[in-house]
Design an enzyme around this catalytic site. Structure first.
Site, short mmCIF file in Angstrom:
data_model
loop_
_atom_site.label_atom_id
_atom_site.label_comp_id
_atom_site.label_asym_id
_atom_site.label_seq_id
_atom_site.Cartn_x
_atom_site.Cartn_y
_atom_site.Cartn_z
CG ASP A 120 21.79 -12.99 45.81
OD1 ASP A 120 22.80 -12.42 46.26
OD2 ASP A 120 21.39 -12.83 44.64
CE LYS A 147 26.19 -11.20 46.70
NZ LYS A 147 25.67 -11.29 45.32
#
Length: 231
Positions: A120, A147
């Site tokens: 992330d 994502k």
């Protein structure tokens, strides 16, 4: 994180041969939970501190579970001045205060086991790599394509508008650092981590940057721009 939390409530979990085994218990017990600060949110401030001349800042109460600290390891490998202090356990989770100061970063290559530990944070890491003179390579990060946006494509495209030299590959990025960034109109693609990464780049760019659709930061960090402005 889930295993640790469940054990705090009285659940029985066990790891064995690549499996997680959970057995029924007669009762779970209410707990007072303190949630550690998310390193995914701390990342933007840590990287800002590393690339801003004269900067030194401390982010307090950050969760440093070893499954999540790939960014810290990667930045340290690049020569970033990071210091973890006040290490403690909060609800079974390791927590620390992280201090950074402006550093002369050097390029690196990331692949394999470190990638899931910082998946992330890679959009923000890409900004840091632009300030390392030389070529940084990120591999094994195909997950970024699925994502909130295709983060491999969007971070390369948007940082490219600011003068960054990034090349997409099948599973990551090639980043040629050392070229000064300039302000530009960029777009978050409604992806909160892209928006905040662009804010870090804007801080270090010459001139004004306008980030379109920046309200998406509310997904994970509703007060981001307020705290960013204060800093």
């Amino acid at each position: 994180h889930t295993e640790i939390m469940l054990r705090q409530f009285g659940a029985e979990t066990q790891k064995k041969d690549g499996q997680i085994i959970s057995r029924p218990v007669s009762m779970l017990y209410a707990q007072k939970i303190t949630v550690p600060g998310d390193i995914s949110s701390a990342a933007f401030f840590l990287i800002a501190g590393l690339i801003t001349p004269g900067a030194r800042l401390t982010v307090t109460g950050v969760g440093v579970n070893p499954t999540r600290t790939g960014l810290i390891d990667a930045l340290a490998e690049m020569g970033g001045a990071l210091e973890l202090s006040n290490k403690r356990s909060v609800g079974g989770e390791p927590v620390a205060d992280i201090s950074v100061s402006c550093s002369a970063l050097k390029p690196t290559t990331l692949s394999g086991a470190i990638i899931p530990r910082m998946i992330d944070e890679i959009p923000a890491f890409a900004v840091a790599a632009l300030f390392a003179k030389g070529r940084t390579v990120i591999r094994d990060a195909t997950e970024l394509k699925v994502k909130e946006s295709n983060r491999i494509h969007t971070i390369a495209e948007e940082l490219g508008k600011m003068g960054g030299r990034l090349t997409e590959t099948a599973d990551g990025l090639i980043i040629d650092g050392g070229t000064p960034l300039h302000g530009a109109e960029v777009n978050s693609h409604q992806d909160h981590r892209i928006a905040m990464s662009l804010a870090v780049a804007a801080l270090a760019a010459e001139g004004e940057t306008r980030i379109m659709d920046s309200g998406c930061v509310d997904i994970s960090f509703p007060k981001f721009f307020e705290q960013w402005s204060d800093l």
